[in-house]
Design a protein around this motif. Structure first.
Motif, PDB file in Angstrom:
ATOM      1  N   GLN A  76     -17.214  -1.115  -1.532  1.00  0.00           N
ATOM      2  CA  GLN A  76     -16.045  -1.113  -0.620  1.00  0.00           C
ATOM      3  C   GLN A  76     -14.840  -1.052  -1.705  1.00  0.00           C
ATOM      4  O   GLN A  76     -14.769  -1.554  -2.774  1.00  0.00           O
ATOM      5  N   MET A  77     -13.811  -0.317  -0.958  1.00  0.00           N
ATOM      6  CA  MET A  77     -12.515  -0.110  -1.795  1.00  0.00           C
ATOM      7  C   MET A  77     -11.665   0.184  -0.781  1.00  0.00           C
ATOM      8  O   MET A  77     -11.540   0.294   0.254  1.00  0.00           O
ATOM      9  N   CYS A  78     -10.326   0.136  -1.741  1.00  0.00           N
ATOM     10  CA  CYS A  78      -9.072   0.362  -0.774  1.00  0.00           C
ATOM     11  C   CYS A  78      -8.296   1.043  -1.905  1.00  0.00           C
ATOM     12  O   CYS A  78      -8.369   1.185  -3.231  1.00  0.00           O
ATOM     13  N   ILE A  79      -7.048   1.593  -1.446  1.00  0.00           N
ATOM     14  CA  ILE A  79      -6.193   2.413  -2.233  1.00  0.00           C
ATOM     15  C   ILE A  79      -5.068   1.294  -2.965  1.00  0.00           C
ATOM     16  O   ILE A  79      -4.653   0.712  -2.150  1.00  0.00           O
ATOM     17  N   TYR A  80      -4.729   1.312  -4.141  1.00  0.00           N
ATOM     18  CA  TYR A  80      -3.719   0.756  -4.824  1.00  0.00           C
ATOM     19  C   TYR A  80      -2.404   1.265  -4.500  1.00  0.00           C
ATOM     20  O   TYR A  80      -1.703   2.195  -5.092  1.00  0.00           O
ATOM     21  N   MET A  81      -1.717   0.570  -3.390  1.00  0.00           N
ATOM     22  CA  MET A  81      -0.432   1.063  -2.949  1.00  0.00           C
ATOM     23  C   MET A  81       0.562   0.769  -3.534  1.00  0.00           C
ATOM     24  O   MET A  81       1.849   1.116  -3.517  1.00  0.00           O
ATOM     25  N   GLN A  82       0.296  -0.029  -4.867  1.00  0.00           N
ATOM     26  CA  GLN A  82       1.784  -0.337  -5.842  1.00  0.00           C
ATOM     27  C   GLN A  82       1.857   0.818  -6.614  1.00  0.00           C
ATOM     28  O   GLN A  82       2.793   0.799  -7.580  1.00  0.00           O
ATOM     29  N   LYS A  83       1.103   1.642  -6.924  1.00  0.00           N
ATOM     30  CA  LYS A  83       1.258   2.676  -7.916  1.00  0.00           C
ATOM     31  C   LYS A  83       2.519   3.507  -7.371  1.00  0.00           C
ATOM     32  O   LYS A  83       2.541   3.911  -6.241  1.00  0.00           O
ATOM     33  N   SER A  84       3.273   4.071  -8.505  1.00  0.00           N
ATOM     34  CA  SER A  84       4.394   4.819  -8.307  1.00  0.00           C
ATOM     35  C   SER A  84       3.951   6.255  -7.621  1.00  0.00           C
ATOM     36  O   SER A  84       2.992   6.841  -8.253  1.00  0.00           O
ATOM     37  N   GLY A  85       4.611   6.590  -6.653  1.00  0.00           N
ATOM     38  CA  GLY A  85       4.351   7.830  -6.020  1.00  0.00           C
ATOM     39  C   GLY A  85       3.134   8.158  -5.145  1.00  0.00           C
ATOM     40  O   GLY A  85       2.443   9.392  -4.790  1.00  0.00           O
ATOM     41  N   VAL A  86       2.670   6.927  -4.704  1.00  0.00           N
ATOM     42  CA  VAL A  86       1.462   6.780  -4.070  1.00  0.00           C
ATOM     43  C   VAL A  86       1.321   7.708  -2.807  1.00  0.00           C
ATOM     44  O   VAL A  86       0.675   8.416  -2.244  1.00  0.00           O
ATOM     45  N   HIS A  87       2.573   7.477  -2.049  1.00  0.00           N
ATOM     46  CA  HIS A  87       2.587   8.212  -0.746  1.00  0.00           C
ATOM     47  C   HIS A  87       2.587   9.710  -0.965  1.00  0.00           C
ATOM     48  O   HIS A  87       1.806  10.371  -0.020  1.00  0.00           O
ATOM     49  N   GLU A  88       3.077  10.141  -1.913  1.00  0.00           N
ATOM     50  CA  GLU A  88       3.163  11.672  -2.150  1.00  0.00           C
ATOM     51  C   GLU A  88       1.725  12.214  -2.250  1.00  0.00           C
ATOM     52  O   GLU A  88       1.050  13.003  -1.939  1.00  0.00           O
ATOM     53  N   LEU A  89       0.934  11.325  -3.070  1.00  0.00           N
ATOM     54  CA  LEU A  89      -0.297  11.442  -3.513  1.00  0.00           C
ATOM     55  C   LEU A  89      -1.484  11.533  -2.291  1.00  0.00           C
ATOM     56  O   LEU A  89      -2.412  11.890  -2.326  1.00  0.00           O
ATOM     57  N   LEU A  90      -1.046  10.645  -1.165  1.00  0.00           N
ATOM     58  CA  LEU A  90      -1.825  10.471  -0.114  1.00  0.00           C
ATOM     59  C   LEU A  90      -1.736  11.475   0.849  1.00  0.00           C
ATOM     60  O   LEU A  90      -2.616  11.549   1.960  1.00  0.00           O
ATOM     61  N   MET A  91      -0.774  12.394   0.636  1.00  0.00           N
ATOM     62  CA  MET A  91      -0.636  13.676   1.508  1.00  0.00           C
ATOM     63  C   MET A  91      -1.817  14.620   1.983  1.00  0.00           C
ATOM     64  O   MET A  91      -1.898  15.117   2.948  1.00  0.00           O
ATOM     65  N   ASN A  92      -2.695  14.489   0.718  1.00  0.00           N
ATOM     66  CA  ASN A  92      -3.875  15.586   1.026  1.00  0.00           C
ATOM     67  C   ASN A  92      -5.244  14.656   1.682  1.00  0.00           C
ATOM     68  O   ASN A  92      -6.211  15.171   1.481  1.00  0.00           O
ATOM     69  N   LEU A  93      -4.839  13.363   1.912  1.00  0.00           N
ATOM     70  CA  LEU A  93      -6.208  12.625   2.555  1.00  0.00           C
ATOM     71  C   LEU A  93      -5.848  12.077   3.764  1.00  0.00           C
ATOM     72  O   LEU A  93      -4.649  12.024   4.046  1.00  0.00           O
ATOM     73  N   PRO A  94      -6.858  11.676   4.465  1.00  0.00           N
ATOM     74  CA  PRO A  94      -6.498  11.239   5.916  1.00  0.00           C
ATOM     75  C   PRO A  94      -5.485  10.052   5.873  1.00  0.00           C
ATOM     76  O   PRO A  94      -5.562   9.201   5.091  1.00  0.00           O
ATOM     77  N   HIS A  95      -4.615  10.193   6.856  1.00  0.00           N
ATOM     78  CA  HIS A  95      -3.469   9.241   6.846  1.00  0.00           C
ATOM     79  C   HIS A  95      -3.838   7.792   7.105  1.00  0.00           C
ATOM     80  O   HIS A  95      -2.990   6.920   6.455  1.00  0.00           O
ATOM     81  N   TYR A  96      -4.981   7.615   7.432  1.00  0.00           N
ATOM     82  CA  TYR A  96      -5.200   6.283   7.904  1.00  0.00           C
ATOM     83  C   TYR A  96      -5.655   5.300   6.219  1.00  0.00           C
ATOM     84  O   TYR A  96      -5.989   4.128   6.505  1.00  0.00           O
ATOM     85  N   LEU A  97      -5.821   6.178   5.466  1.00  0.00           N
ATOM     86  CA  LEU A  97      -6.822   5.576   4.541  1.00  0.00           C
ATOM     87  C   LEU A  97      -5.700   4.637   3.771  1.00  0.00           C
ATOM     88  O   LEU A  97      -5.957   3.680   2.750  1.00  0.00           O
ATOM     89  N   SER A  98      -4.382   4.466   3.766  1.00  0.00           N
ATOM     90  CA  SER A  98      -3.327   3.699   3.203  1.00  0.00           C
ATOM     91  C   SER A  98      -3.466   2.268   3.893  1.00  0.00           C
ATOM     92  O   SER A  98      -2.984   1.258   3.031  1.00  0.00           O
ATOM     93  N   SER A  99      -4.076   2.005   5.102  1.00  0.00           N
ATOM     94  CA  SER A  99      -4.308   0.733   5.515  1.00  0.00           C
ATOM     95  C   SER A  99      -5.541   0.322   5.763  1.00  0.00           C
ATOM     96  O   SER A  99      -5.852  -0.742   6.222  1.00  0.00           O
ATOM     97  N   GLU A 100      -6.409   1.076   5.383  1.00  0.00           N
ATOM     98  CA  GLU A 100      -8.067   0.900   5.581  1.00  0.00           C
ATOM     99  C   GLU A 100      -8.999   0.339   4.262  1.00  0.00           C
ATOM    100  O   GLU A 100      -8.675   1.138   3.288  1.00  0.00           O
TER     101      GLU A 100
END
Length: 201
Positions: free
Chosen positions: A149-173
């Motif tokens: 099990q994993m989650c995305i490390y949301m404190q990384k600089s520029g993380v929201h731009e990096l998430l653009m190519n992945l499913p939007h729900y991954l930021s909170s799942e």
């Protein structure tokens, strides 16, 4: 249509699943990911993490963690661990005298294997926000990884731009890695037939 094939691109991917769907992530992703140690099937507690005062406490766990972070400096004889050091749990060394048992670990922080005695007090934690790594590191350095099990490390600089190519729900799942695969794609450009013959783009 006629196409001019330039080359075949192969990309190493991890296969993952979540409550919102299945997807793949490139192992060379610039995102960082947190390992979620969840032996009690309680996500709230898993994200906060479990604490192990000593190496012996880690080995007593019914399901030992794959990765821990040391929260306290510890030194004894030739064994040393640093605060903030990330350790991959590899295997236990069992000896005739139980007092001489040790835990073999790999220090991601210092890129070396270590052997820690049972009384080593690193005050280890599995707090998810302390266990963030690049996916390539996770796949290469942690044995017997899947499922995990994993989650995305949301404190990384520029993380929201990096998430653009992945499913939007991954930021909170929380999601589960189940394996690896290789995706193949052809890189090509169209060939146009004009009055003067074939024109390649």
């Amino acid at each position: 249509d006629i196409w001019n094939v330039h080359f075949v691109k192969k990309t190493n991917m991890v296969v993952a699943t979540s409550r919102s769907g299945d997807f793949t992530i490139p192992t060379n992703s610039a995102l960082e990911f947190c390992l979620v140690y969840n032996p009690q099937n309680n996500l709230e507690q898993a994200l906060k993490g479990f604490d192990f005062k000593t190496v012996l406490d880690i080995l007593k766990a019914k399901i030992p963690p794959k990765l821990v972070c040391c929260t306290q400096v510890w030194m004894k004889d030739h064994s040393t661990i640093a605060k903030g050091e990330l350790l991959v749990i590899l295997s236990a060394h069992q000896k005739r005298n139980k007092r001489d048992n040790s835990l073999r670990v790999y220090s991601i922080t210092f890129s070396e294997e270590k052997s820690l005695p049972m009384d080593c007090e690193g005050h280890f934690t599995t707090c998810a926000s302390s266990l963030h790594l690049y996916l390539q590191e996770i796949v290469q350095l942690i044995p017997d990884l899947f499922p995990c099990q994993m989650c995305i490390y949301m404190q990384k600089s520029g993380v929201h731009e990096l998430l653009m190519n992945l499913p939007h729900y991954l930021s909170s799942e929380i999601f589960t890695l189940t394996g690896t695969t290789v995706e193949t794609a052809l890189v090509a450009s169209p060939v146009y037939q004009g009055a003067e013959g074939i024109i390649m783009k």
